[in-house]
Write a protein that holds these residues in place. Sequence first.
Motif, PDB file in Angstrom:
ATOM      1  N   THR A 376       0.830  -1.217   0.000  1.00 17.99           N
ATOM      2  CA  THR A 376       0.000   0.000   0.000  1.00 17.99           C
ATOM      3  C   THR A 376       0.864   1.267   0.000  1.00 17.99           C
ATOM      4  OG1 THR A 376      -0.176  -0.281   2.366  1.00 17.99           O
ATOM      5  CG2 THR A 376      -2.049  -1.000   1.065  1.00 17.99           C
ATOM      6  N   ALA A 380       0.847   6.079  -1.725  1.00 21.37           N
ATOM      7  CA  ALA A 380       0.853   7.231  -0.812  1.00 21.37           C
ATOM      8  C   ALA A 380       0.272   8.474  -1.478  1.00 21.37           C
ATOM      9  CB  ALA A 380       2.270   7.498  -0.328  1.00 21.37           C
ATOM     10  N   SER A 383      -3.483   9.507  -0.968  1.00 17.67           N
ATOM     11  CA  SER A 383      -4.027   9.720   0.382  1.00 17.67           C
ATOM     12  C   SER A 383      -4.780  11.038   0.511  1.00 17.67           C
ATOM     13  CB  SER A 383      -2.914   9.646   1.429  1.00 17.67           C
ATOM     14  OG  SER A 383      -1.927  10.611   1.120  1.00 17.67           O
ATOM     15  N   LEU A 386      -8.552  10.998   1.122  1.00 16.42           N
ATOM     16  CA  LEU A 386      -9.067  10.170   2.220  1.00 16.42           C
ATOM     17  C   LEU A 386      -9.567  10.964   3.419  1.00 16.42           C
ATOM     18  CD1 LEU A 386      -6.409   7.299   2.209  1.00 16.42           C
ATOM     19  CD2 LEU A 386      -8.636   7.374   1.103  1.00 16.42           C
TER      20      LEU A 386
END
Length: 405
Positions: A376, A380, A383, A386
């Motif tokens: 995962t 990055a 992100s 999110l």
Amino acid sequence: MFTVACLACQFAVDTTRDLRACPSCGGPLGFGYDKALVSFAHEDPSMWRFRSLLPVGSGTEAVTLGEGGTPLTRARLDLGCQLYWKNETVNPSGSHKDRAMSVALTRARALGISTVFVASAGSTGLAAASYAAAAGLRCVVLVGEEASVARLLPLRVLGSDVYRVHGSVDDALDLLENAGWAAGIHDVSTRRASNPYQAEGPKTIAYEIFASLGRVPDWVVIPVGGGGTLAAAARGFAELVELGMADRIPRLAAVQPSVCATLVVARERGIHSDAEMRAAAPAERPVTIQIKLAHTYAPDGAEALEALDRTRGVALAATDAEAIDGVRRLGASEGIFAEPSSGVVVPAVEQLVRDGLAGPDDLVVGLVCGNGFRETESLAGESRTLDVFVPSVDPSAFLRSLVRP
Ligand SMILES: Cc1ncc(COP(=O)(O)O)c(C=O)c1O
Ligand SMILES: [Zn+2]
């Protein structure tokens, strides 16, 4: 029943000997099978239903975690051909390398080996650690300086001993090769020169594709690092032809990171041998998020090149941006969470179609090798999407507004 012989000088090797190269000329070892005894045991859902075409004795118990028997799913993405995904991400340790390690650890245990060594911080390391645990053997994993701690933790949980070497994973491979064999070091790294037995495991991908489709596809698209998987797929299809089951072998498309597309370079320069590929290798390690495919030279490159020639195949390259885009599309359209090294199958299929090599009537299978849950950190950059909160004022109305019309 299987036989072992040198692929260079045909010297026949006693199958009970612990050898990884020809004792006569040092050449690579390959395997033969008694075609009259070949049967595919359908009651076994794992790849061991093909054990009559794997290099294990009839009385040998397999070291298995249920690898293989993976889904072949029809693509929802319309990329301009009849497209299927062979989803190898659902193998026990998250990649197709489980097939190779299941065979390698079966062989190691049958020989009475106590400790196996492997050079890899990627799929092969994870698979070796898993199958060594299942076999009850000690596993020593050598990784390069650059391997992240996140990749090493699962190896420790799986009970293996992890050591860094000064340099890269390719240096670790060389270290094992030099230390090797004579010192009793049993290497299960996935290149034929290190361990020819493991090289037979991924052949079963070809058998399964054929069994699922009931025919040979026109193309199989395969992400390439060392080249062993692609070479094995070609051998697997060739064996089906020899057995009279299939009428031809599919064309193969290799896809590699654009910064280290060693097969593309080799074809441009007319390079064929491993020695030439090694000599052409850059000194610097390639920088790419397609970590599982990042080699300065392909350790099984000569075999992979030969397989491309034999199948009228092509060597393709994908950028990191294309790899991430492929990961997104495999995820959002297909429900398959792949890692960047596997996301590259999407742009590779598109390129086949763009180049006129595959069209609307052509059956294409893309190999999705590795599970994205294992990597995962390469996402990055995603992100920023999110941290969106459900508003506290009238959250129900907000949720209703999200329903797709
Ligand atoms: C996820 C993944 N895909 C593809 C490959 C490439 O396989 P090969 O090295 O046999 O070419 C690897 C190799 O480790 C891998 O881990
Ligand atoms: Zn030989």
